[in-house]
Design a protein around this motif. Structure first.
Motif, PDB file in Angstrom:
ATOM      1  N   VAL A   5       0.690  -1.191   0.002  1.00  0.00           N
ATOM      2  CA  VAL A   5       0.058   0.064  -0.034  1.00  0.00           C
ATOM      3  C   VAL A   5       0.755   1.304  -0.101  1.00  0.00           C
ATOM      4  O   VAL A   5       2.044   1.062   0.512  1.00  0.00           O
ATOM      5  CB  VAL A   5      -1.119   0.326   1.198  1.00  0.00           C
ATOM      6  CG1 VAL A   5      -1.992  -1.148   1.331  1.00  0.00           C
ATOM      7  CG2 VAL A   5      -0.068   0.205   2.431  1.00  0.00           C
ATOM      8  N   GLU A   6       0.055   2.381  -0.486  1.00  0.00           N
ATOM      9  CA  GLU A   6       0.958   3.622  -0.388  1.00  0.00           C
ATOM     10  C   GLU A   6      -0.237   4.625   0.256  1.00  0.00           C
ATOM     11  O   GLU A   6      -1.400   4.296   0.048  1.00  0.00           O
ATOM     12  CB  GLU A   6       1.609   4.013  -1.566  1.00  0.00           C
ATOM     13  CG  GLU A   6       0.493   4.419  -2.686  1.00  0.00           C
ATOM     14  CD  GLU A   6       1.337   4.965  -3.884  1.00  0.00           C
ATOM     15  OE1 GLU A   6       2.501   4.991  -3.944  1.00  0.00           O
ATOM     16  OE2 GLU A   6       0.552   5.614  -4.691  1.00  0.00           O
ATOM     17  N   GLY A   7       0.161   5.492   0.637  1.00  0.00           N
ATOM     18  CA  GLY A   7      -0.758   6.796   0.879  1.00  0.00           C
ATOM     19  C   GLY A   7      -1.094   6.629   2.626  1.00  0.00           C
ATOM     20  O   GLY A   7      -1.966   7.269   3.005  1.00  0.00           O
ATOM     21  N   TRP A   8      -0.279   5.665   3.383  1.00  0.00           N
ATOM     22  CA  TRP A   8      -0.605   5.515   4.560  1.00  0.00           C
ATOM     23  C   TRP A   8       0.601   6.063   5.472  1.00  0.00           C
ATOM     24  O   TRP A   8       1.498   5.811   5.464  1.00  0.00           O
ATOM     25  CB  TRP A   8      -0.740   4.200   5.024  1.00  0.00           C
ATOM     26  CG  TRP A   8      -1.557   3.862   6.144  1.00  0.00           C
ATOM     27  CD1 TRP A   8      -2.889   3.823   6.410  1.00  0.00           C
ATOM     28  CD2 TRP A   8      -0.868   3.661   7.588  1.00  0.00           C
ATOM     29  NE1 TRP A   8      -3.124   3.435   7.888  1.00  0.00           N
ATOM     30  CE2 TRP A   8      -1.927   3.735   8.643  1.00  0.00           C
ATOM     31  CE3 TRP A   8       0.312   3.831   8.095  1.00  0.00           C
ATOM     32  CZ2 TRP A   8      -1.804   3.246   9.764  1.00  0.00           C
ATOM     33  CZ3 TRP A   8       0.697   3.748   9.362  1.00  0.00           C
ATOM     34  CH2 TRP A   8      -0.601   3.659  10.179  1.00  0.00           C
ATOM     35  N   MET A   9       0.317   7.150   6.248  1.00  0.00           N
ATOM     36  CA  MET A   9       1.281   7.772   6.925  1.00  0.00           C
ATOM     37  C   MET A   9       0.939   7.430   8.329  1.00  0.00           C
ATOM     38  O   MET A   9       0.040   7.420   8.961  1.00  0.00           O
ATOM     39  CB  MET A   9       1.292   9.419   6.727  1.00  0.00           C
ATOM     40  CG  MET A   9       1.701   9.661   5.453  1.00  0.00           C
ATOM     41  SD  MET A   9       1.549  11.252   5.006  1.00  0.00           S
ATOM     42  CE  MET A   9       2.920  11.723   5.982  1.00  0.00           C
ATOM     43  N   PHE A  10       2.023   7.209   9.222  1.00  0.00           N
ATOM     44  CA  PHE A  10       1.760   6.939  10.429  1.00  0.00           C
ATOM     45  C   PHE A  10       1.159   8.199  11.246  1.00  0.00           C
ATOM     46  O   PHE A  10       1.597   9.505  11.183  1.00  0.00           O
ATOM     47  CB  PHE A  10       3.126   6.859  11.306  1.00  0.00           C
ATOM     48  CG  PHE A  10       3.707   5.570  10.845  1.00  0.00           C
ATOM     49  CD1 PHE A  10       3.364   4.445  11.224  1.00  0.00           C
ATOM     50  CD2 PHE A  10       5.077   5.206  10.247  1.00  0.00           C
ATOM     51  CE1 PHE A  10       3.836   3.167  11.293  1.00  0.00           C
ATOM     52  CE2 PHE A  10       5.487   3.988   9.860  1.00  0.00           C
ATOM     53  CZ  PHE A  10       4.980   2.915  10.338  1.00  0.00           C
ATOM     54  N   PRO A  11      -0.003   8.193  11.848  1.00  0.00           N
ATOM     55  CA  PRO A  11      -0.567   9.346  12.547  1.00  0.00           C
ATOM     56  C   PRO A  11       0.153   9.531  13.780  1.00  0.00           C
ATOM     57  O   PRO A  11       1.130   9.027  14.527  1.00  0.00           O
ATOM     58  CB  PRO A  11      -1.696   8.639  12.898  1.00  0.00           C
ATOM     59  CG  PRO A  11      -1.659   7.307  13.092  1.00  0.00           C
ATOM     60  CD  PRO A  11      -0.715   6.778  12.161  1.00  0.00           C
TER      61      PRO A  11
END
Lengths: 144, 85
Positions: free
Chosen positions: B58-64
């Protein structure tokens, strides 16, 4: 902080498994991906995937998460609505009715994780829990 | 029983309902797989993997933004980061 153009290997994160009363089926939930799966375990050494349903999760088609590589699916699953209400959160715990025909699913893992991964689910948690009490998800019918 | 590097965070154990069965299943959260554990003919217990849920790229997932412990835990246990050029 990681940049969004890095690829991540996004695990399913199995949080619950369940064996049917006749020992024929195994159910499991992937809390990060968002699906509940049913496997035929008549031959326990060689389970066969016989059902899969998405009930929320992080990889829905309107999520900011873009799936680049998937061994199993060709597109990201759509959000699910039940009785006019979108299912936020993701399936976590599972329980079967004693007659094996109904699967009950709940969504909360525990609060810090719910807050980070599924904040909309936490926001609506009071009405959402009440909603869960009043409907049943007939997953068996969807799966078979 | 140690499931090794590919059996991380065993959470749920379930047994068949047949009381004579000497086997069971365990779901591992982080490695996202299911192992069958069973008694061998010489009376010892062994385990083998029977289900693997493949991870998705996946991409577009950033650590909150999150508290330190939770952030470290998730980084260490949950995600493998793959660089691409």
């Amino acid at each position: 902080m990681y940049h969004s153009n890095l690829l991540f290997s996004y695990i399913g994160m199995i949080t619950d498994i369940l064996i049917s009363l006749d020992d024929k089926y195994l159910y499991l939930s992937n809390w990060l991906h968002g699906d509940v799966r049913q496997y035929d375990i008549s031959d326990m050494d060689n389970p066969k995937l016989t059902g899969q349903i998405f009930l929320g999760g992080s990889i829905l088609s309107d999520s900011k998460v873009r799936v680049i590589g998937d061994e199993e699916l060709s597109s990201q699953p759509n959000p699910v609505h039940v009785k006019g209400r979108r299912l936020d959160g993701s399936p976590q715990m599972l329980q079967l009715s004693l007659d094996g025909t109904r699967l009950y699913v709940t969504t909360s893992l525990f609060k810090p994780w719910d807050q980070q991964f599924y904040p909309e689910h936490v926001k609506y948690v009071h009405t959402f829990l009440k909603f869960l009490q009043s409907f049943l998800i007939n997953c068996i019918q969807n799966m078979i | 029983m140690n499931l090794g590097d590919d059996g991380i965070a065993p959470l749920e154990i379930r047994f068949p309902h047949d009381p004579k069965a000497s086997e069971g299943l365990v779901g591992c959260a982080v490695s996202s797989n299911v192992y069958k554990f069973y008694k061998t003919p010489n009376g010892e217990w062994a385990a083998k993997k029977i289900i693997q849920v493949p991870p998705k790229k996946v991409e577009g997932w950033m650590f909150p933004e999150m508290g330190g412990t939770l952030k470290l835990t998730i980084r260490r246990l949950t995600f493998k980061i793959q660089n691409y050029s």
